[in-house]
Write an enzyme that holds these catalytic residues in place. Structure first.
Site, PDB file in Angstrom:
ATOM      1  N   THR A  46     -17.691 -20.846   1.713  1.00 32.00           N
ATOM      2  CA  THR A  46     -17.530 -20.768   3.167  1.00 32.00           C
ATOM      3  C   THR A  46     -18.278 -19.595   3.794  1.00 32.00           C
ATOM      4  O   THR A  46     -18.490 -19.587   5.012  1.00 32.00           O
ATOM      5  CB  THR A  46     -16.045 -20.658   3.552  1.00 32.00           C
ATOM      6  OG1 THR A  46     -15.471 -19.510   2.900  1.00 32.00           O
ATOM      7  CG2 THR A  46     -15.290 -21.910   3.128  1.00 32.00           C
ATOM      8  N   ARG A 205      -7.151 -23.230   8.049  1.00 32.69           N
ATOM      9  CA  ARG A 205      -8.186 -22.338   8.560  1.00 32.69           C
ATOM     10  C   ARG A 205      -7.531 -21.349   9.505  1.00 32.69           C
ATOM     11  O   ARG A 205      -6.592 -21.682  10.226  1.00 32.69           O
ATOM     12  CB  ARG A 205      -9.287 -23.119   9.285  1.00 32.69           C
ATOM     13  CG  ARG A 205     -10.243 -23.862   8.352  1.00 32.69           C
ATOM     14  CD  ARG A 205     -11.129 -22.888   7.583  1.00 32.69           C
ATOM     15  NE  ARG A 205     -12.110 -23.551   6.741  1.00 32.69           N
ATOM     16  CZ  ARG A 205     -11.942 -23.795   5.451  1.00 32.69           C
ATOM     17  NH1 ARG A 205     -10.802 -23.467   4.866  1.00 32.69           N
ATOM     18  NH2 ARG A 205     -12.903 -24.365   4.740  1.00 32.69           N
ATOM     19  N   GLU A 234     -11.649 -13.515   9.537  1.00 33.73           N
ATOM     20  CA  GLU A 234     -11.741 -12.967   8.179  1.00 33.73           C
ATOM     21  C   GLU A 234     -13.206 -12.827   7.751  1.00 33.73           C
ATOM     22  O   GLU A 234     -14.052 -13.606   8.195  1.00 33.73           O
ATOM     23  CB  GLU A 234     -10.964 -13.849   7.189  1.00 33.73           C
ATOM     24  CG  GLU A 234     -11.422 -15.292   7.076  1.00 33.73           C
ATOM     25  CD  GLU A 234     -10.571 -16.101   6.112  1.00 33.73           C
ATOM     26  OE1 GLU A 234     -11.175 -16.633   5.151  1.00 33.73           O
ATOM     27  OE2 GLU A 234      -9.350 -16.238   6.307  1.00 33.73           O
ATOM     28  N   HIS A 251      -7.071 -15.646   1.567  1.00 33.05           N
ATOM     29  CA  HIS A 251      -7.734 -16.955   1.511  1.00 33.05           C
ATOM     30  C   HIS A 251      -7.948 -17.395   0.065  1.00 33.05           C
ATOM     31  O   HIS A 251      -9.048 -17.771  -0.349  1.00 33.05           O
ATOM     32  CB  HIS A 251      -9.061 -16.901   2.256  1.00 33.05           C
ATOM     33  CG  HIS A 251      -9.570 -18.251   2.684  1.00 33.05           C
ATOM     34  ND1 HIS A 251     -10.425 -18.422   3.739  1.00 33.05           N
ATOM     35  CD2 HIS A 251      -9.345 -19.496   2.186  1.00 33.05           C
ATOM     36  CE1 HIS A 251     -10.714 -19.705   3.877  1.00 33.05           C
ATOM     37  NE2 HIS A 251     -10.075 -20.384   2.934  1.00 33.05           N
ATOM     38  N   GLY A 254      -6.239 -21.917  -2.628  1.00 32.48           N
ATOM     39  CA  GLY A 254      -6.896 -22.931  -3.442  1.00 32.48           C
ATOM     40  C   GLY A 254      -7.638 -22.380  -4.638  1.00 32.48           C
ATOM     41  O   GLY A 254      -8.479 -23.079  -5.213  1.00 32.48           O
ATOM     42  N   TYR A 255      -7.324 -21.159  -5.054  1.00 34.53           N
ATOM     43  CA  TYR A 255      -8.140 -20.469  -6.043  1.00 34.53           C
ATOM     44  C   TYR A 255      -7.664 -20.593  -7.479  1.00 34.53           C
ATOM     45  O   TYR A 255      -7.980 -19.751  -8.319  1.00 34.53           O
ATOM     46  CB  TYR A 255      -8.265 -18.983  -5.666  1.00 34.53           C
ATOM     47  CG  TYR A 255      -9.501 -18.683  -4.849  1.00 34.53           C
ATOM     48  CD1 TYR A 255      -9.981 -19.600  -3.917  1.00 34.53           C
ATOM     49  CD2 TYR A 255     -10.189 -17.493  -4.994  1.00 34.53           C
ATOM     50  CE1 TYR A 255     -11.101 -19.331  -3.166  1.00 34.53           C
ATOM     51  CE2 TYR A 255     -11.315 -17.211  -4.246  1.00 34.53           C
ATOM     52  CZ  TYR A 255     -11.769 -18.137  -3.330  1.00 34.53           C
ATOM     53  OH  TYR A 255     -12.889 -17.868  -2.583  1.00 34.53           O
TER      54      TYR A 255
END
Length: 334
Positions: A46, A205, A234, A251, A254-255
């Site tokens: 992103t 988001r 961010e 953020h 999803g890691y």
């Protein structure tokens, strides 16, 4: 063949080197027009804005983002320029669902929320929202789902969630135009319409939730507490809001290693299809250590409070915490 790749996309470079003559890993936020001028493909996250200013006069004919979202890709320009592009829808949906489940368990453990007596409002029921719905149902919660673009039978309007939900969680893409635009979907009027004093979760988001309005809602007691993984502006963020929320993370919902490997494989599949290349085989994530302590409690596999404490202690390390994320698996027996 030359490929430019974000250097923080894990596990993928070995496979790319089996496909290309030259693979150049670069910091995603610093990839420039000069870097991509003689590249055939670009693989990003992103932090790389893929638009005319980056790609004009380059050889790039294929762009892949190893993420679900693609609001950093100027899709209209890509079409005009004849550059193929792809994202990885659903790649880390189970990872985000794991984050939400652990957060719900912590809200029950630390904030007195009784999950079996609670109503959760899920805004957005695509790849991620549908997984969160399954998690909530497994935990015995009453589930309300709002997703006007899908419009499935049994879904409810946002107004019902505003009136009845004890937890509201957002799983929508960021869109700024159209009847279903999601930019500042949770804004000051939204918070004033709430009948209950719910918990709020945002893993979609940052701009879906007006961060200033959320801070005011927390201060005024319109929202009981919040779990925030994504932030307006961010990697810079409202540090007052960060310190005020129950869980604030950089953020990384999803890691999981599983989600990252899924994204790698989707990128490699698309790359091979586009260029007609022989497939180098699947990426597999690392295993947990053999002595990893696990008794079946989901919080042993992943406790977002650890990530929250790290960010609250060092807000300026937002990007470092993302880019150097430790091994996290969704399952123990893999």
């Amino acid at each position: 063949m030359k490929i430019i790749v974000d250097d923080k996309i894990p596990y993928i470079q070995e496979k790319l080197r089996q496909l290309a003559d030259e693979v150049v890993p670069l910091r995603g936020a610093s990839i420039s027009a000069a870097d991509v001028r003689d590249a055939d493909a670009l693989i990003v996250r992103t932090r790389t804005r893929c638009d005319e200013s980056l790609l004009r006069d380059s050889k790039v004919r294929f762009v892949a983002t190893a993420t679900i979202g693609f609001d950093h890709i100027d899709t209209a320009y890509m079409e005009r320029a004849g550059i193929a592009w792809t994202s990885c829808p659903g790649c880390n949906a189970d990872s985000v669902a794991q984050y939400v489940e652990s957060s719900l368990l912590l809200l029950q453990q630390e904030k007195g929320l009784v999950l079996r007596d609670a109503t959760i409002g899920i805004v957005g029921c695509g790849h991620v929202g549908s997984r969160v719905k399954a998690v909530a149902e497994r935990l015995g919660m009453r589930v309300l789902v709002c997703d006007p673009p899908l419009g499935y039978a049994g879904f409810v309007p946002l107004s019902v969630i505003e009136q009845e939900a004890d937890i509201i969680t957002f799983h929508v893409p960021l869109t700024r135009d159209g009847v279903h635009a999601t930019w500042h979907l949770a804004d000051e009027p939204f918070f004033h319409r709430l009948s209950k004093v719910p918990f709020l979760i945002n893993t979609s988001r940052g701009e879906v939730v007006d961060n200033s309005a959320l801070l005011t809602a927390l201060q005024q007691g319109r929202v009981r507490d919040a779990v925030i993984d994504v932030w307006e502006g961010e990697p810079r963020l409202d540090e007052e809001l960060l310190q005020r929320v129950f869980i604030g993370t950089p953020h990384i919902a999803g890691y999981s290693a599983d989600g990252k490997a899924n994204a790698d494989n989707m990128v490699i599949d698309a790359l091979c299809r586009h260029f007609g290349l022989p497939h180098p085989g699947k990426v597999t994530p690392p295993k947990l250590p053999a002595d990893f302590p696990y008794t079946g409690n989901p919080l042993e596999l992943y406790d977002p409070m650890t990530d929250s404490e790290a960010l609250k202690t060092n807000p300026s390390k937002f990007e470092d915490l993302r880019n150097n994320y430790p091994l996290r698996r969704e399952h123990f027996d893999v």
